[in-house]
Design a protein around this motif. Structure first.
Motif, PDB file in Angstrom:
ATOM      1  N   SER A  49       0.537  -1.166  -0.018  1.00 63.38           N
ATOM      2  CA  SER A  49       0.038  -0.113   0.001  1.00 63.38           C
ATOM      3  C   SER A  49       1.077   1.563   0.020  1.00 63.38           C
ATOM      4  O   SER A  49       1.890   1.350   0.853  1.00 63.38           O
ATOM      5  CB  SER A  49      -0.852  -0.008   1.361  1.00 63.38           C
ATOM      6  OG  SER A  49      -1.491   1.237   1.473  1.00 63.38           O
ATOM      7  N   THR A  50       0.598   2.109  -1.001  1.00 65.28           N
ATOM      8  CA  THR A  50       1.245   3.295  -0.921  1.00 65.28           C
ATOM      9  C   THR A  50       1.221   4.128   0.561  1.00 65.28           C
ATOM     10  O   THR A  50       2.025   4.888   0.890  1.00 65.28           O
ATOM     11  CB  THR A  50       0.870   4.144  -1.975  1.00 65.28           C
ATOM     12  OG1 THR A  50      -0.387   4.703  -1.872  1.00 65.28           O
ATOM     13  CG2 THR A  50       1.135   3.842  -3.404  1.00 65.28           C
ATOM     14  N   VAL A  51       0.140   4.019   1.036  1.00 65.40           N
ATOM     15  CA  VAL A  51      -0.062   4.501   2.584  1.00 65.40           C
ATOM     16  C   VAL A  51       0.212   3.907   3.696  1.00 65.40           C
ATOM     17  O   VAL A  51       1.017   4.469   4.652  1.00 65.40           O
ATOM     18  CB  VAL A  51      -1.716   4.865   2.493  1.00 65.40           C
ATOM     19  CG1 VAL A  51      -1.958   5.724   3.938  1.00 65.40           C
ATOM     20  CG2 VAL A  51      -2.192   5.707   1.618  1.00 65.40           C
ATOM     21  N   ALA A  82      -5.839   3.166  15.463  1.00 64.72           N
ATOM     22  CA  ALA A  82      -6.686   3.850  16.740  1.00 64.72           C
ATOM     23  C   ALA A  82      -8.286   4.214  15.932  1.00 64.72           C
ATOM     24  O   ALA A  82      -9.044   4.057  16.969  1.00 64.72           O
ATOM     25  CB  ALA A  82      -6.079   5.460  16.679  1.00 64.72           C
ATOM     26  N   ALA A  83      -8.327   4.464  14.749  1.00 64.72           N
ATOM     27  CA  ALA A  83      -9.735   4.715  14.281  1.00 64.72           C
ATOM     28  C   ALA A  83     -10.402   3.160  14.283  1.00 64.72           C
ATOM     29  O   ALA A  83     -11.383   3.297  14.632  1.00 64.72           O
ATOM     30  CB  ALA A  83      -9.592   5.013  12.834  1.00 64.72           C
ATOM     31  N   LEU A  84      -9.900   2.164  14.242  1.00 66.08           N
ATOM     32  CA  LEU A  84     -10.461   0.673  14.259  1.00 66.08           C
ATOM     33  C   LEU A  84     -10.776   0.460  15.629  1.00 66.08           C
ATOM     34  O   LEU A  84     -11.781   0.144  16.067  1.00 66.08           O
ATOM     35  CB  LEU A  84      -9.554  -0.350  13.701  1.00 66.08           C
ATOM     36  CG  LEU A  84      -9.361  -0.289  12.115  1.00 66.08           C
ATOM     37  CD1 LEU A  84      -8.417  -1.349  11.743  1.00 66.08           C
ATOM     38  CD2 LEU A  84     -10.553  -0.736  11.599  1.00 66.08           C
ATOM     39  N   ASN A  85      -9.994   1.030  16.655  1.00 68.85           N
ATOM     40  CA  ASN A  85     -10.082   0.471  17.963  1.00 68.85           C
ATOM     41  C   ASN A  85     -11.308   1.523  18.573  1.00 68.85           C
ATOM     42  O   ASN A  85     -11.778   1.271  19.759  1.00 68.85           O
ATOM     43  CB  ASN A  85      -8.774   0.656  18.738  1.00 68.85           C
ATOM     44  CG  ASN A  85      -7.922  -0.655  18.408  1.00 68.85           C
ATOM     45  OD1 ASN A  85      -8.209  -1.629  18.110  1.00 68.85           O
ATOM     46  ND2 ASN A  85      -6.623  -0.358  18.462  1.00 68.85           N
ATOM     47  N   SER A  86     -11.414   2.708  17.929  1.00 69.66           N
ATOM     48  CA  SER A  86     -12.291   3.441  18.540  1.00 69.66           C
ATOM     49  C   SER A  86     -14.017   3.169  17.876  1.00 69.66           C
ATOM     50  O   SER A  86     -14.855   3.648  18.625  1.00 69.66           O
ATOM     51  CB  SER A  86     -12.177   5.074  17.739  1.00 69.66           C
ATOM     52  OG  SER A  86     -12.426   5.065  16.567  1.00 69.66           O
ATOM     53  N   GLY A  87     -13.960   1.972  17.222  1.00 69.80           N
ATOM     54  CA  GLY A  87     -15.256   1.596  16.827  1.00 69.80           C
ATOM     55  C   GLY A  87     -15.461   2.081  15.461  1.00 69.80           C
ATOM     56  O   GLY A  87     -16.915   1.712  14.874  1.00 69.80           O
ATOM     57  N   ARG A  88     -14.906   2.647  14.740  1.00 71.30           N
ATOM     58  CA  ARG A  88     -15.157   3.469  13.501  1.00 71.30           C
ATOM     59  C   ARG A  88     -15.545   2.454  12.355  1.00 71.30           C
ATOM     60  O   ARG A  88     -14.405   1.362  12.427  1.00 71.30           O
ATOM     61  CB  ARG A  88     -13.905   4.653  12.912  1.00 71.30           C
ATOM     62  CG  ARG A  88     -14.622   5.161  11.620  1.00 71.30           C
ATOM     63  CD  ARG A  88     -13.412   6.021  11.323  1.00 71.30           C
ATOM     64  NE  ARG A  88     -13.386   7.279  11.963  1.00 71.30           N
ATOM     65  CZ  ARG A  88     -13.964   8.234  11.839  1.00 71.30           C
ATOM     66  NH1 ARG A  88     -14.900   8.333  10.743  1.00 71.30           N
ATOM     67  NH2 ARG A  88     -14.111   9.378  12.606  1.00 71.30           N
ATOM     68  N   ASN A  89     -16.369   2.413  11.692  1.00 67.26           N
ATOM     69  CA  ASN A  89     -16.902   1.525  10.756  1.00 67.26           C
ATOM     70  C   ASN A  89     -16.199   1.721   9.323  1.00 67.26           C
ATOM     71  O   ASN A  89     -16.356   2.601   8.854  1.00 67.26           O
ATOM     72  CB  ASN A  89     -18.345   1.470  10.421  1.00 67.26           C
ATOM     73  CG  ASN A  89     -18.721   0.344   9.699  1.00 67.26           C
ATOM     74  OD1 ASN A  89     -17.985  -0.902   9.365  1.00 67.26           O
ATOM     75  ND2 ASN A  89     -19.927   0.188   8.943  1.00 67.26           N
ATOM     76  N   LEU A  90     -14.982   0.915   9.288  1.00 61.99           N
ATOM     77  CA  LEU A  90     -14.245   0.917   7.950  1.00 61.99           C
ATOM     78  C   LEU A  90     -13.993  -0.159   6.952  1.00 61.99           C
ATOM     79  O   LEU A  90     -14.055  -1.234   7.352  1.00 61.99           O
ATOM     80  CB  LEU A  90     -12.560   1.528   8.213  1.00 61.99           C
ATOM     81  CG  LEU A  90     -12.430   2.782   9.059  1.00 61.99           C
ATOM     82  CD1 LEU A  90     -11.186   2.930   9.519  1.00 61.99           C
ATOM     83  CD2 LEU A  90     -13.024   4.073   8.359  1.00 61.99           C
ATOM     84  N   VAL A 153      -2.799  11.702   4.631  1.00 60.32           N
ATOM     85  CA  VAL A 153      -3.690  11.254   3.535  1.00 60.32           C
ATOM     86  C   VAL A 153      -4.206   9.879   4.228  1.00 60.32           C
ATOM     87  O   VAL A 153      -5.608   9.793   3.622  1.00 60.32           O
ATOM     88  CB  VAL A 153      -2.466  10.411   2.437  1.00 60.32           C
ATOM     89  CG1 VAL A 153      -3.407   9.712   1.573  1.00 60.32           C
ATOM     90  CG2 VAL A 153      -2.035  11.394   1.431  1.00 60.32           C
ATOM     91  N   SER A 154      -3.742   9.308   5.259  1.00 59.93           N
ATOM     92  CA  SER A 154      -4.710   8.315   5.779  1.00 59.93           C
ATOM     93  C   SER A 154      -5.857   8.720   6.736  1.00 59.93           C
ATOM     94  O   SER A 154      -6.746   8.314   6.799  1.00 59.93           O
ATOM     95  CB  SER A 154      -3.791   7.670   7.083  1.00 59.93           C
ATOM     96  OG  SER A 154      -4.355   6.720   7.743  1.00 59.93           O
ATOM     97  N   ASN A 155      -5.501   9.984   7.253  1.00 58.61           N
ATOM     98  CA  ASN A 155      -6.819  10.524   7.765  1.00 58.61           C
ATOM     99  C   ASN A 155      -8.028  11.031   6.819  1.00 58.61           C
ATOM    100  O   ASN A 155      -9.179  10.785   7.160  1.00 58.61           O
ATOM    101  CB  ASN A 155      -6.232  11.943   8.565  1.00 58.61           C
ATOM    102  CG  ASN A 155      -7.354  12.515   9.219  1.00 58.61           C
ATOM    103  OD1 ASN A 155      -8.014  13.695   8.512  1.00 58.61           O
ATOM    104  ND2 ASN A 155      -7.564  12.564  10.402  1.00 58.61           N
ATOM    105  N   THR A 159     -11.516   9.723   7.373  1.00 57.02           N
ATOM    106  CA  THR A 159     -12.610  10.518   7.829  1.00 57.02           C
ATOM    107  C   THR A 159     -13.618  10.852   6.573  1.00 57.02           C
ATOM    108  O   THR A 159     -14.680  11.274   7.046  1.00 57.02           O
ATOM    109  CB  THR A 159     -12.029  11.815   8.366  1.00 57.02           C
ATOM    110  OG1 THR A 159     -11.116  12.417   7.191  1.00 57.02           O
ATOM    111  CG2 THR A 159     -11.181  11.950   9.377  1.00 57.02           C
ATOM    112  N   GLN A 160     -13.078  10.714   5.321  1.00 58.90           N
ATOM    113  CA  GLN A 160     -14.075  10.962   4.385  1.00 58.90           C
ATOM    114  C   GLN A 160     -14.742   9.734   3.777  1.00 58.90           C
ATOM    115  O   GLN A 160     -15.740   9.650   2.985  1.00 58.90           O
ATOM    116  CB  GLN A 160     -13.365  11.618   3.094  1.00 58.90           C
ATOM    117  CG  GLN A 160     -12.561  12.950   3.437  1.00 58.90           C
ATOM    118  CD  GLN A 160     -13.680  13.676   3.981  1.00 58.90           C
ATOM    119  OE1 GLN A 160     -14.469  14.260   3.472  1.00 58.90           O
ATOM    120  NE2 GLN A 160     -13.057  14.387   5.142  1.00 58.90           N
ATOM    121  N   ASN A 161     -14.272   8.509   4.297  1.00 62.76           N
ATOM    122  CA  ASN A 161     -14.903   7.246   4.133  1.00 62.76           C
ATOM    123  C   ASN A 161     -15.049   6.917   2.706  1.00 62.76           C
ATOM    124  O   ASN A 161     -16.283   6.737   2.186  1.00 62.76           O
ATOM    125  CB  ASN A 161     -16.286   7.087   4.783  1.00 62.76           C
ATOM    126  CG  ASN A 161     -16.741   5.772   5.026  1.00 62.76           C
ATOM    127  OD1 ASN A 161     -16.114   4.796   4.897  1.00 62.76           O
ATOM    128  ND2 ASN A 161     -18.314   5.507   5.116  1.00 62.76           N
TER     129      ASN A 161
END
Length: 295
Positions: A49-51, A82-90, A153-155, A159-161
């Motif tokens: 992954s480039t990111v 951190a985003a995954l562990n916060s419960g964000r649905n990705l 870029v990851s952010n 955030t923009q899903n």
């Protein structure tokens, strides 16, 4: 990379420590001693992954996918965890694979590629950039600058899903994100304003910074994107913009112009439309032809 070399690389990563995350669970750090090299490595389950760097994707018997990150200390991977562990649905699978797989549906006129973006040639190839020194995202950025850019870029991806969006929606989202989060600056290289770092981290950039940031976002989303620069006959000298691939057709996108004028005058337009504005650039085999305005 040959399979034997790939397995050796994976073994070295195991000794250094990695992160594993299952689609149904939370991410956690694991020591290298607890993680053997998965048998799936021989089936080509590692993508770059480039990111997020090298990632091993394996599938359990029950269909659950595991993602093993070989760069657990990078800011981008930490932010994703951190985003995954916060419960964000990705949609983790698409986030990783879209920034990893080759750009698809390249038109016949764009079969030829060049290794890197050559900004003084007139265009950049449909290749994805990287976050090492000399990157197309900013040739003079430091390792720390590149790490910050990678995290930015990851952010954006988180955030923009954007993972489930169509290509045209991704391009619009990236365009509007830059307009919202970056301020046009005068030309020059002061404070990194001619880099993607200037646009996405510092929030101030010139045309080159906007264009390089747009490419970085498109690369992460799996959207074909090139850089093009004006030549000496252009109404605006030392100027850069993007061409993007949407539904098999190339279009010009000039985010810096749109942000400077608070409009969409140079969004998904043709060569002819841009030419009518006085813009000129070198054309050749590696320069995408934008035949139509998007309707």
């Amino acid at each position: 990379m040959k399979r034997s070399a790939l397995i050796k690389r994976m073994a070295a990563a195991c000794l250094a420590g990695m992160l594993i995350v299952g689609t149904a669970g939370t991410a956690e750090a694991k020591s290298g001693k607890e993680i053997p090299v998965p048998a799936a490595a021989e089936s080509g389950g590692v993508v770059h992954s480039t990111v997020y760097g090298d990632v091993l994707i394996t599938t359990e018997v029950d269909g659950t996918k595991n993602y093993t990150f070989f760069s657990p200390d990078s800011p981008a991977v930490k932010e994703l965890m951190a985003a995954l562990n916060s419960g964000r649905n990705l949609d983790l699978d698409r986030i990783i694979t879209e920034s990893s797989t080759s750009i698809q549906n390249i038109t016949d006129s764009e079969k030829k590629r060049i290794e890197n973006d050559i900004v003084d040639y007139g265009a950049a190839a449909a290749n994805k950039g990287n976050y090492s020194r000399g990157s197309v995202y900013g040739p003079n950025l430091s390792d720390n600058d590149l790490a910050q850019l990678q995290a930015a870029v990851s952010n954006f991806m988180i955030t923009q899903n954007v993972a489930a969006m169509s290509d045209v929606k991704k391009v619009r989202t990236a365009h509007d994100y830059l307009v919202k989060n970056c301020t046009p600056a005068a030309n020059g290289s002061k404070d990194g304003r001619d880099t993607a770092w200037g646009a996405l981290v510092r929030g101030e950039a010139n045309s080159k910074g906007y264009a390089r940031a747009m490419k970085a976002l498109c690369d992460a989303m799996g959207v074909g994107s090139n850089l093009t620069v004006s030549n000496s006959s252009s109404s605006v000298k030392d100027y850069m913009w993007n061409t993007v691939l949407v539904d098999g057709q190339w279009y010009i996108v000039d985010v810096f112009c749109d942000d400077s004028n608070a409009c969409y005058a140079t969004y998904l337009i043709s060569d002819d439309t841009y030419y009518a504005l006085g813009m000129r650039w070198n054309k050749g085999d590696n320069v995408p032809i934008c035949k139509l305005d998007y309707r």
